[in-house]
Write a protein that holds these residues in place. Structure first.
Motif, PDB file in Angstrom:
ATOM      1  N   ASP A 126     -27.138 -16.023 -39.046  1.00  0.00           N
ATOM      2  CA  ASP A 126     -26.853 -17.103 -39.988  1.00  0.00           C
ATOM      3  C   ASP A 126     -25.507 -17.750 -39.669  1.00  0.00           C
ATOM      4  N   TYR A 127     -25.482 -18.408 -38.532  1.00  0.00           N
ATOM      5  CA  TYR A 127     -24.286 -19.108 -38.062  1.00  0.00           C
ATOM      6  C   TYR A 127     -24.228 -20.532 -38.612  1.00  0.00           C
ATOM      7  N   VAL A 128     -25.383 -21.073 -38.992  1.00  0.00           N
ATOM      8  CA  VAL A 128     -25.483 -22.481 -39.381  1.00  0.00           C
ATOM      9  C   VAL A 128     -25.861 -22.608 -40.852  1.00  0.00           C
ATOM     10  N   ASP A 129     -25.816 -23.865 -41.321  1.00  0.00           N
ATOM     11  CA  ASP A 129     -26.251 -24.293 -42.660  1.00  0.00           C
ATOM     12  C   ASP A 129     -25.197 -23.975 -43.731  1.00  0.00           C
ATOM     13  N   ARG A 130     -25.201 -24.820 -44.732  1.00  0.00           N
ATOM     14  CA  ARG A 130     -24.398 -24.675 -45.945  1.00  0.00           C
ATOM     15  C   ARG A 130     -22.916 -24.971 -45.747  1.00  0.00           C
ATOM     16  N   GLY A 131     -22.251 -24.309 -44.843  1.00  0.00           N
ATOM     17  CA  GLY A 131     -20.836 -24.563 -44.603  1.00  0.00           C
ATOM     18  C   GLY A 131     -20.617 -25.837 -43.806  1.00  0.00           C
ATOM     19  N   PRO A 132     -19.344 -26.233 -43.596  1.00  0.00           N
ATOM     20  CA  PRO A 132     -19.054 -27.569 -43.076  1.00  0.00           C
ATOM     21  C   PRO A 132     -19.062 -27.722 -41.565  1.00  0.00           C
ATOM     22  N   ASP A 133     -19.071 -26.623 -40.773  1.00  0.00           N
ATOM     23  CA  ASP A 133     -18.823 -26.813 -39.343  1.00  0.00           C
ATOM     24  C   ASP A 133     -19.695 -25.919 -38.476  1.00  0.00           C
ATOM     25  N   SER A 134     -21.006 -26.033 -38.656  1.00  0.00           N
ATOM     26  CA  SER A 134     -21.941 -25.225 -37.873  1.00  0.00           C
ATOM     27  C   SER A 134     -21.809 -25.493 -36.383  1.00  0.00           C
ATOM     28  N   ARG A 135     -21.590 -26.753 -36.024  1.00  0.00           N
ATOM     29  CA  ARG A 135     -21.474 -27.073 -34.600  1.00  0.00           C
ATOM     30  C   ARG A 135     -20.324 -26.291 -33.959  1.00  0.00           C
ATOM     31  N   SER A 136     -19.175 -26.255 -34.613  1.00  0.00           N
ATOM     32  CA  SER A 136     -18.036 -25.540 -34.046  1.00  0.00           C
ATOM     33  C   SER A 136     -18.267 -24.029 -34.014  1.00  0.00           C
ATOM     34  N   VAL A 137     -19.028 -23.509 -34.983  1.00  0.00           N
ATOM     35  CA  VAL A 137     -19.372 -22.087 -34.957  1.00  0.00           C
ATOM     36  C   VAL A 137     -20.164 -21.760 -33.695  1.00  0.00           C
ATOM     37  N   ILE A 138     -21.172 -22.572 -33.402  1.00  0.00           N
ATOM     38  CA  ILE A 138     -21.982 -22.310 -32.211  1.00  0.00           C
ATOM     39  C   ILE A 138     -21.150 -22.472 -30.950  1.00  0.00           C
ATOM     40  N   ASP A 139     -20.312 -23.508 -30.890  1.00  0.00           N
ATOM     41  CA  ASP A 139     -19.412 -23.656 -29.737  1.00  0.00           C
ATOM     42  C   ASP A 139     -18.545 -22.407 -29.561  1.00  0.00           C
ATOM     43  N   PHE A 140     -18.006 -21.909 -30.655  1.00  0.00           N
ATOM     44  CA  PHE A 140     -17.133 -20.734 -30.623  1.00  0.00           C
ATOM     45  C   PHE A 140     -17.887 -19.515 -30.085  1.00  0.00           C
ATOM     46  N   LEU A 141     -19.111 -19.311 -30.564  1.00  0.00           N
ATOM     47  CA  LEU A 141     -19.883 -18.138 -30.152  1.00  0.00           C
ATOM     48  C   LEU A 141     -20.310 -18.232 -28.685  1.00  0.00           C
ATOM     49  N   ILE A 142     -20.684 -19.428 -28.251  1.00  0.00           N
ATOM     50  CA  ILE A 142     -21.031 -19.616 -26.834  1.00  0.00           C
ATOM     51  C   ILE A 142     -19.843 -19.274 -25.952  1.00  0.00           C
ATOM     52  N   ALA A 143     -18.669 -19.757 -26.347  1.00  0.00           N
ATOM     53  CA  ALA A 143     -17.459 -19.489 -25.558  1.00  0.00           C
ATOM     54  C   ALA A 143     -17.100 -18.008 -25.582  1.00  0.00           C
ATOM     55  N   ALA A 144     -17.263 -17.363 -26.747  1.00  0.00           N
ATOM     56  CA  ALA A 144     -16.928 -15.935 -26.855  1.00  0.00           C
ATOM     57  C   ALA A 144     -17.833 -15.099 -25.961  1.00  0.00           C
ATOM     58  N   ARG A 145     -19.104 -15.414 -25.949  1.00  0.00           N
ATOM     59  CA  ARG A 145     -20.040 -14.646 -25.119  1.00  0.00           C
ATOM     60  C   ARG A 145     -19.797 -14.894 -23.633  1.00  0.00           C
ATOM     61  N   ALA A 146     -19.453 -16.134 -23.282  1.00  0.00           N
ATOM     62  CA  ALA A 146     -19.148 -16.439 -21.882  1.00  0.00           C
ATOM     63  C   ALA A 146     -17.875 -15.722 -21.432  1.00  0.00           C
ATOM     64  N   ARG A 147     -16.925 -15.607 -22.332  1.00  0.00           N
ATOM     65  CA  ARG A 147     -15.659 -14.946 -22.027  1.00  0.00           C
ATOM     66  C   ARG A 147     -15.842 -13.446 -21.855  1.00  0.00           C
ATOM     67  N   ASP A 148     -16.695 -12.855 -22.697  1.00  0.00           N
ATOM     68  CA  ASP A 148     -16.930 -11.414 -22.613  1.00  0.00           C
ATOM     69  C   ASP A 148     -18.298 -11.112 -23.234  1.00  0.00           C
ATOM     70  N   PRO A 149     -19.256 -10.611 -22.432  1.00  0.00           N
ATOM     71  CA  PRO A 149     -20.605 -10.365 -22.947  1.00  0.00           C
ATOM     72  C   PRO A 149     -20.684  -9.235 -23.958  1.00  0.00           C
ATOM     73  N   ARG A 150     -19.563  -8.589 -24.240  1.00  0.00           N
ATOM     74  CA  ARG A 150     -19.561  -7.587 -25.304  1.00  0.00           C
ATOM     75  C   ARG A 150     -19.546  -8.234 -26.691  1.00  0.00           C
TER      76      ARG A 150
END
Length: 256
Positions: A58-82
């Motif tokens: 539940d990264y999206v919906d309701r709150g104001p910045d779902s797009r930035s949440v997904i960007d953040f998670l993509i970058a975090a996983r690319a930085r470290d797959p843990r």
């Protein structure tokens, strides 16, 4: 199962591995970033030989910045797959809407308009005729399909439905009692509530989940719920596990 299960007090993470399980984010990029800063500080101050950060969906919906949440998670996983990301019902609902704009579905009914707005798209609630979108919603849907980067679609499609480490089983909503953990239905993993919440016995592992908001993280003998209504209350919670030591982390931001 109830007699041979594991109690929260006895549950342990894998030797040498720190675990962090973060509850429902729902578009609160500010809180997600704050939680990651908190975890990074812990890992720097008290280093671990290995770690996993598990996001419970539940990264999206309701709150104001779902797009930035997904960007953040993509970058975090690319930085470290843990950094691991599990699917929530709202994440799958976003994919479903992109595929077919149901005016009465989860996305339009429960916060998808805010998700679209984070991509610069205004969606009309519209009206439906036998479940089909009206012209305004069809135009908004087309604009949203154009605005959502393919990398975001690929990310949502890549989400897994569960993870297991040590004595803990991680998923978005919960499990179906009586069904082995490796045979759980994906719909149950992202949607179940009452049958899971009301089960009095222990499971073969402690279930760590979100999906159902609670005022503060709920620690039970057989499960831990870390959905603390981040999008509205401004509190994002996580379970931290270090061997047999278990505690709740919280970060606080502005309530909406």
């Amino acid at each position: 199962m109830t007699e041979t299960g594991i109690h929260y007090l006895d549950a342990c993470g894998p030797d040498g591995m720190r675990l962090y399980a973060i509850g429902d984010v729902h578009g609160r990029h500010d809180l997600l970033a704050a939680m990651h800063r908190c975890i990074a500080s812990e890992l720097e101050y008290v280093p671990a030989s290995d770690w996993r950060i598990i996001h419970l969906g539940d990264y999206v919906d309701r709150g104001p910045d779902s797009r930035s949440v997904i960007d953040f998670l993509i970058a975090a996983r690319a930085r470290d797959p843990r950094n691991l990301m599990l699917a929530g019902n709202h994440d799958i609902g976003f994919l479903d809407f992109l595929d077919s704009p149901d005016p009465d579905g989860l996305f339009m009914s429960y916060g998808g308009i805010q998700t679209a707005a984070s991509y610069g798209v205004k969606l009309s609630t519209g009206s439906s005729w036998f479940g089909r979108p009206d012209e305004a919603l069809a135009r908004g849907h087309a604009a949203l399909v154009e605005a959502v980067p393919q990398a975001h679609v690929d990310f949502l499609r890549s989400l897994t439905f569960s993870a297991t480490f040590g004595d803990f089983f991680f998923c978005h909503a919960g499990i179906r009692p009586g069904v082995p953990l490796d045979r759980q239905n994906q719909q149950d993993l992202i949607w179940i509530r009452d049958a899971f919440h009301d089960h009095p016995g222990l499971f073969s592992k402690v279930i760590v989940h979100g999906h159902t908001p609670v005022p503060k993280a709920e620690v039970m003998a057989n499960r831990v719920n870390v959905d603390t209504l981040a999008w509205k209350a401004g509190t994002l919670s996580a379970l931290a596990v270090n061997g047999g030591d278990k505690r709740i982390l919280t970060v606080q931001g502005k309530a909406l």
